[in-house]
Design a protein around this motif. Structure first.
Motif, mmCIF file in Angstrom:
data_model
loop_
_atom_site.group_PDB
_atom_site.id
_atom_site.type_symbol
_atom_site.label_atom_id
_atom_site.label_comp_id
_atom_site.label_asym_id
_atom_site.label_seq_id
_atom_site.Cartn_x
_atom_site.Cartn_y
_atom_site.Cartn_z
ATOM 1 N N SER B 245 0.837 -1.200 0.000
ATOM 2 C CA SER B 245 0.000 0.000 0.000
ATOM 3 C C SER B 245 0.872 1.250 0.000
ATOM 4 O O SER B 245 0.456 2.301 -0.469
ATOM 5 N N LYS B 246 2.061 1.149 0.549
ATOM 6 C CA LYS B 246 3.004 2.266 0.508
ATOM 7 C C LYS B 246 4.407 1.709 0.354
ATOM 8 O O LYS B 246 4.723 0.649 0.898
ATOM 9 N N MET B 247 5.234 2.420 -0.395
ATOM 10 C CA MET B 247 6.645 2.043 -0.473
ATOM 11 C C MET B 247 7.443 3.327 -0.611
ATOM 12 O O MET B 247 7.476 3.949 -1.667
ATOM 13 N N GLU B 248 8.051 3.763 0.487
ATOM 14 C CA GLU B 248 8.723 5.056 0.539
ATOM 15 C C GLU B 248 10.223 4.851 0.590
ATOM 16 O O GLU B 248 10.724 3.852 1.119
ATOM 17 N N ILE B 249 10.937 5.847 0.079
ATOM 18 C CA ILE B 249 12.392 5.768 0.121
ATOM 19 C C ILE B 249 12.967 7.007 0.784
ATOM 20 O O ILE B 249 12.411 8.102 0.678
ATOM 21 N N MET B 250 14.048 6.828 1.537
ATOM 22 C CA MET B 250 14.788 7.949 2.116
ATOM 23 C C MET B 250 16.257 7.744 1.795
ATOM 24 O O MET B 250 16.783 6.651 2.001
ATOM 25 N N ASP B 251 16.927 8.778 1.280
ATOM 26 C CA ASP B 251 18.341 8.619 0.969
ATOM 27 C C ASP B 251 19.204 8.912 2.211
ATOM 28 O O ASP B 251 18.682 9.301 3.260
ATOM 29 N N GLN B 252 20.496 8.726 2.046
ATOM 30 C CA GLN B 252 21.393 8.850 3.198
ATOM 31 C C GLN B 252 21.354 10.257 3.811
ATOM 32 O O GLN B 252 21.371 10.402 5.034
ATOM 33 N N SER B 253 21.279 11.287 2.946
ATOM 34 C CA SER B 253 21.225 12.652 3.483
ATOM 35 C C SER B 253 19.990 12.846 4.360
ATOM 36 O O SER B 253 20.051 13.525 5.394
ATOM 37 N N SER B 254 18.872 12.271 3.942
ATOM 38 C CA SER B 254 17.660 12.381 4.760
ATOM 39 C C SER B 254 17.864 11.669 6.090
ATOM 40 O O SER B 254 17.510 12.188 7.150
ATOM 41 N N LEU B 255 18.440 10.462 6.031
ATOM 42 C CA LEU B 255 18.661 9.681 7.254
ATOM 43 C C LEU B 255 19.555 10.445 8.225
ATOM 44 O O LEU B 255 19.267 10.537 9.418
ATOM 45 N N ALA B 257 20.123 13.665 8.366
ATOM 46 C CA ALA B 257 19.447 14.852 8.892
ATOM 47 C C ALA B 257 18.503 14.472 10.027
ATOM 48 O O ALA B 257 18.485 15.113 11.087
ATOM 49 N N VAL B 258 17.727 13.402 9.804
ATOM 50 C CA VAL B 258 16.768 12.982 10.834
ATOM 51 C C VAL B 258 17.500 12.544 12.103
ATOM 52 O O VAL B 258 17.156 12.947 13.212
ATOM 53 N N GLU B 259 18.545 11.737 11.917
ATOM 54 C CA GLU B 259 19.255 11.199 13.068
ATOM 55 C C GLU B 259 19.896 12.316 13.899
ATOM 56 O O GLU B 259 19.952 12.249 15.113
ATOM 57 N N GLU B 260 20.358 13.347 13.199
ATOM 58 C CA GLU B 260 20.959 14.464 13.904
ATOM 59 C C GLU B 260 19.893 15.266 14.647
ATOM 60 O O GLU B 260 20.115 15.805 15.715
ATOM 61 N N TYR B 261 18.728 15.318 14.042
ATOM 62 C CA TYR B 261 17.617 16.089 14.593
ATOM 63 C C TYR B 261 17.027 15.386 15.812
ATOM 64 O O TYR B 261 16.777 15.978 16.843
ATOM 65 N N GLU B 262 16.808 14.090 15.675
ATOM 66 C CA GLU B 262 16.297 13.290 16.789
ATOM 67 C C GLU B 262 16.834 11.872 16.641
ATOM 68 O O GLU B 262 16.433 11.142 15.732
ATOM 69 N N PRO B 263 17.744 11.473 17.528
ATOM 70 C CA PRO B 263 18.337 10.136 17.380
ATOM 71 C C PRO B 263 17.290 9.032 17.506
ATOM 72 O O PRO B 263 16.674 8.867 18.553
ATOM 73 N N LEU B 264 17.058 8.317 16.417
ATOM 74 C CA LEU B 264 16.081 7.229 16.428
ATOM 75 C C LEU B 264 16.784 5.886 16.235
ATOM 76 O O LEU B 264 16.138 4.856 16.171
ATOM 77 N N GLY B 265 18.103 5.919 16.109
ATOM 78 C CA GLY B 265 18.844 4.695 15.839
ATOM 79 C C GLY B 265 18.685 4.240 14.398
ATOM 80 O O GLY B 265 18.643 3.044 14.114
ATOM 81 N N LEU B 266 18.604 5.188 13.466
ATOM 82 C CA LEU B 266 18.459 4.829 12.052
ATOM 83 C C LEU B 266 19.784 4.311 11.504
ATOM 84 O O LEU B 266 20.847 4.721 11.956
ATOM 85 N N PRO B 267 19.722 3.416 10.501
ATOM 86 C CA PRO B 267 20.963 2.891 9.911
ATOM 87 C C PRO B 267 21.596 3.946 8.992
ATOM 88 O O PRO B 267 21.425 3.894 7.772
ATOM 89 N N ILE B 268 22.336 4.876 9.582
ATOM 90 C CA ILE B 268 22.841 6.007 8.796
ATOM 91 C C ILE B 268 23.962 5.624 7.831
ATOM 92 O O ILE B 268 24.324 6.409 6.969
ATOM 93 N N HIS B 269 24.522 4.419 7.993
ATOM 94 C CA HIS B 269 25.553 3.992 7.052
ATOM 95 C C HIS B 269 24.923 3.539 5.728
ATOM 96 O O HIS B 269 25.601 3.396 4.719
ATOM 97 N N ALA B 270 23.611 3.305 5.730
ATOM 98 C CA ALA B 270 22.939 2.823 4.523
ATOM 99 C C ALA B 270 22.813 3.950 3.502
ATOM 100 O O ALA B 270 22.621 5.102 3.871
ATOM 101 N N GLU B 271 22.920 3.610 2.219
ATOM 102 C CA GLU B 271 22.738 4.630 1.170
ATOM 103 C C GLU B 271 21.263 4.963 0.967
ATOM 104 O O GLU B 271 20.937 6.027 0.468
ATOM 105 N N ALA B 272 20.419 4.008 1.328
ATOM 106 C CA ALA B 272 18.976 4.260 1.217
ATOM 107 C C ALA B 272 18.206 3.307 2.124
ATOM 108 O O ALA B 272 18.697 2.230 2.464
ATOM 109 N N VAL B 273 17.035 3.737 2.491
ATOM 110 C CA VAL B 273 16.164 2.906 3.298
ATOM 111 C C VAL B 273 14.796 2.861 2.636
ATOM 112 O O VAL B 273 14.294 3.887 2.185
ATOM 113 N N LEU B 274 14.229 1.666 2.535
ATOM 114 C CA LEU B 274 12.849 1.551 2.053
ATOM 115 C C LEU B 274 11.941 1.354 3.260
ATOM 116 O O LEU B 274 12.286 0.643 4.197
#
Lengths: 430, 467
Positions: B245-255, B257-274
């Motif tokens: 129903s949804k398939m979203e992508i976030m690139d490394q720069s987005s990850l 930015a988010v992690e710096e803004y609020e640490p959520l434990g995102l995989p920031i080494h990844a080039e992209a996240v689906l």
């Protein structure tokens, strides 16, 4: 009219650029809903501040939309880009106020001075004035408010307010009248009473201190404390607000306590932002920040301790969270969880619970009609769940709810109480 | 405007005529760029009022700009030639759900999210879900043919409109389509009006198709070391017979930015996240998720983190929600594009975006609805920096060019408005644009409705400043 002011510096111009005009704030804004136009929305107001700073509109054009803002700041949690609306609003109000001062008559200046410098900051003066809003009329302050262009204080609003005024306890509060628990204590706290609160709802302050003591806290009252300055700040009297903040910081620094506790959503909000009154390089900034960090709403403290509840009878309870408690102090869950802990109590959420009640400091006096539209919307939502009791967390909301109950014809059917009053009642504390 | 009094007289309540400086400046913007002050703002609340306004405006050649709540990202409601802004946001009284016919009948000011909520009470749903659904009006959504994350499985606004009441540019009231899902009578004017950005008619009532509401959802977060692998995974999932129903992508720069803004434990080494969501029967989606996991791991995913309950589900989506606040921390001005490419071209689009970022030295992050190729390249800048904004303007132009060259489109869901009209010919060609222009002229001979949108004016170029 020409002015000597530079609006790009007096208005929070840079802060307006954080707004991407997405409009996500619109549904959260009570005045956008009741006044039905963009100039009374947060996005609209931010844009108008920007336009005024750029000289595209005049301060006269800006004044109305800004003064009709409740300052509830419900737009802040709704904003996806964290615009500092509070700061923008305050800059606009003080700019409007300074602009008007340039054209004020001597008489207007005197009247304003009496109100903000000699009435609100002084507990004994408020105490002396005592019985309800009689003072407003007997001092001809209503005339004066009109002349001050605080706009449309109708006789109706005065009559309505007076009718719902609670009985006022007289006499000066002294340190020995408050309870201090001896021996081992959970928290050492100083209690902030507030000026309007201690005049009209002294009982709530008394009960607050007793509840804190009953739950194992050491509670101190510091006599040198004064008005929090919120009303001054919201009326554009920033210098006076700063002066009062400094007096409070100094007063509470006397004693090393864990927390400075209050039962007043609005004052609490002003105090958790005391450092915003100073520039970061100012020596007062750190002291203000320390004070701000220690300032806590009573619900967050009582939430952490064990209260001596007694058996309770079934009671349906609706809660009117003060905007400044919710949106500025961001205290949301604690009061609701506390209410749910009271034996016998059924907590009833209702539609748009976090929407402002329209009290907003002295908004309901100076913008009576606008305030009543917001109140009626609130009461319609509250009535839909048929509560026995409406709980509040701020004296302004408390008075407004009393008025709301009266307007809905629910007098005698629905009680209005401060959260602390119901907690005390459930613990047999009087 | 010599017909000001006549126009004002159309409003039953004079309160709904706004002409103070503060009010005119309050309807001079939307969520895009540019400030264009109208001469008058009217807030119509009925078909009669709307038709009366349009008749007068058509006689006197006064431009009209229909507006919902001004959340448009393409400048749709901007009064670029002066005239009258018509604010339809007050007209939200009609919201009928007819569960047996599976339709909703609504007035233009109804909030899009409210339609879905009302349908939900009958076990139905209104699928189009632009991120602004809780703020934006259905009228605005119809004008711009809005999309949203669910577009991948359920399509966009036009896929759910079966009938309209429309005030024509000459002030007549017509009905198109009807209450039936099947309707092949004559030209499909409904589909022509939806997405015409208020240039062909003003929608005063809409009949919307509803569908059964799926009973459950399941969400997963899938990090990829290599961006190209994430693109491959998107195609592989879809060809494995599963339609999320949804398939979203976030690139490394987005990850980052988010992690710096609020640490959520995102995989920031990844080039992209689906981030993907399945909806349907709980047992069916549980099995489908197993397939998705396998496909993703085969395509090179590091892991597949599946949310166990609603709370974890919210946590996973939080990262996507925080992209906007996180990136505006860097600089305040956010230029959000919606260039869309065929799904297979997503990795190539990413590559081109990287080149554009380096060539023009702009701060570019990419996220968006990867499942349908609808990417949101966002450039973060400072509006007050004129030199930077010029670079941004060039970069944005290059983004559009890249999308079209890859067989994609200028706009997947925001519309053309005033922002992208200079690029129209590039996508639809001279003749294509001319055919569109002929339709516009036939409907609106006096060019009264929303002039200055969709069609480029001589010498027009992309401008992102307010001066």
């Amino acid at each position: 009219m020409s002015s000597t002011m530079d609006y790009t510096t007096s208005l929070a111009y840079d802060e307006t650029f954080a707004c991407v005009q997405c409009g996500y704030c619109l549904p959260s804004c009570p005045t956008y809903i009741t006044m039905k136009k963009e100039s009374h929305s947060p996005r609209g107001r931010i844009n108008l501040v920007k336009m005024a700073a750029e000289g595209k509109i005049s301060i006269d054009d800006l004044a109305g939309p800004m003064e009709l803002c409740l300052g509830c700041r419900a737009c802040e949690p709704a904003c996806p880009t964290n615009v500092q609306y509070g700061k923008i609003l305050e800059s606009a109000l003080s700019t409007v106020s300074a602009y008007r001062k340039e054209y004020e008559t001597v008489k207007q200046k005197t009247i304003k001075k009496v109100l903000f410098h000699h009435v609100f900051p002084k507990r004994n003066v408020l105490g002396f004035i005592g019985s309800g809003l009689h003072w407003y009329q007997s001092w001809h302050l209503d005339d004066l408010v009109k002349k001050l262009n605080l706009t449309r204080v109708l006789p109706e609003s005065m009559r309505e307010m007076e009718a719902i005024m609670p009985e006022v306890l007289s006499g000066k509060r002294k340190e020995e009248t408050t309870a201090v628990k001896e021996g081992e204590t959970r928290f050492k706290v100083a209690f902030f009473t507030g000026c309007v609160m201690d005049t009209f709802f002294r009982k709530v302050n008394d009960l607050s201190m007793k509840l804190l003591t009953a739950s194992g806290c050491e509670v101190h009252f510091i006599e040198e404390q004064t008005c929090c300055g919120a009303l001054h700040q919201h009326s554009g009297e920033r210098d006076k607000a700063k002066e009062l903040a400094m007096a409070n910081i100094e007063a509470f620094e006397q004693l090393d306590v864990d927390f400075v506790v209050n039962s007043i959503g609005g004052c609490g909000a002003a105090m958790v932002e005391y450092h915003h009154l100073f520039e970061p390089e100012d020596a007062w900034y750190d002291r203000a920040k320390q004070f701000a960090l220690k300032s806590k709403d009573i619900s967050t403290i009582l939430h952490q301790v064990d209260l001596p509840f007694k058996e309770g009878a079934p009671l349906n309870v609706a809660y009117q969270p003060s905007c400044h408690l919710t949106n500025v102090q961001r205290v949301v869950d604690e009061p609701q969880e506390l209410i749910s802990k009271i034996p016998g109590v059924k907590f009833l959420p209702y539609p748009d619970m976090n929407m402002c009640c329209g009290s907003a400091g002295i908004y309901n006096l100076v913008h009576y009609e606008e305030s009543m539209e917001i109140l009626d919307m609130k009461m319609k939502n509250i009535s839909s769940v048929h509560p026995d009791v409406i709980l509040t967390s701020n004296p302004g909301c408390h008075l407004q709810m009393l008025l709301g109950v009266k307007r809905e014809g629910l007098e005698g059917k629905v009680r209005v109480m401060h959260l602390v009053e119901l907690l005390a009642e459930s613990c047999n504390i009087q | 405007m010599e017909c000001r009094h006549e126009l004002k007289a159309t409003m039953k309540d004079p309160k709904r005529c706004l002409e103070d400086a503060a009010d005119l400046y309050s309807y001079a913007y939307d969520a895009s760029f540019g400030i264009f002050q109208p001469d008058l703002v009217l807030q119509p609340m009925s078909t009669e009022e709307t038709a009366a306004i349009v008749k007068i405006a058509n006689i006197h050649r006064v431009p009209l700009y229909p507006r919902g709540r001004g959340t448009s990202l393409s400048g749709g409601p901007l009064a670029v030639h002066g005239g009258v802004v018509l604010d339809f946001s007050l007209w939200d009284q009609k919201l009928e759900i007819h569960p047996d016919d599976m339709i909703a009948i609504v007035s233009p000011g109804v909030l899009t999210g409210s339609i879905d909520t009302a349908a939900g009470k009958h076990g139905l749903m209104y699928p189009p879900d632009p991120s602004s659904a809780h703020v934006s009006t259905i009228g605005g959504n119809l004008a711009e043919n809005s999309g949203g994350p669910r577009g991948l499985k359920y399509g966009v606004t036009k896929d759910y409109v079966i009938g309209l009441e429309v005030v024509t540019p000459e002030g007549e009231v017509i009905r198109t389509g009807g209450k039936t899902v099947k309707n092949v009578t004559g030209y499909d004017l409904t589909k022509l009006i939806v997405g015409s950005e208020g240039t062909l008619g003003i929608v005063t009532e809409a009949i919307l198709k509803l569908i059964p509401k799926p009973v459950a959802t399941k969400t997963a977060l899938v990090p990829f070391k290599d961006l190209v692998d994430s693109g491959k995974a998107i195609s592989k999932i879809l060809t494995s017979g599963i339609l999320p129903s949804k398939m979203e992508i976030m690139d490394q720069s987005s990850l980052l930015a988010v992690e710096e803004y609020e640490p959520l434990g995102l995989p920031i080494h990844a080039e992209a996240v689906l981030l993907l969501e399945l909806d349907g029967h709980p047992e069916a989606i549980a099995q489908e998720m197993e397939v998705v996991e396998k496909v993703c791991l085969d395509a090179g995913a590091e892991e597949v983190k599946v949310a166990r309950d609603a709370i974890e589900e919210r946590e996973l989506w939080k990262a996507r929600k925080l992209v906007s606040p996180a990136i505006v921390k860097i600089k305040p001005t956010k230029i959000s594009e919606d260039a869309t490419v065929p799904r297979s071209k997503i990795p190539e689009m990413f590559r081109r975006l990287k080149i554009i970022r380096d060539t023009y030295g702009v701060h570019l992050v990419v996220f968006g609805h990867a499942g349908d190729g609808n990417l949101h390249p966002n450039i973060i800048a400072d509006q007050r920096d004129a030199e930077e904004m010029r670079r941004v303007e060039e970069a944005v132009g290059e983004i559009f060019k890249a999308a079209v060259e890859l067989g994609g489109t200028l706009s997947g869901e925001h519309g053309i408005g005033v922002m992208k009209s200079p690029f129209m010919e590039m996508e639809v060609g001279k003749e294509g644009l001319d055919m569109m222009h002929r339709i516009k002229r036939a409907w609106d001979p006096n060019n009264v409705l929303n002039p200055g949108k969709i069609f480029p004016e001589p010498g027009q170029r992309l401008v992102l400043s307010n001066e």
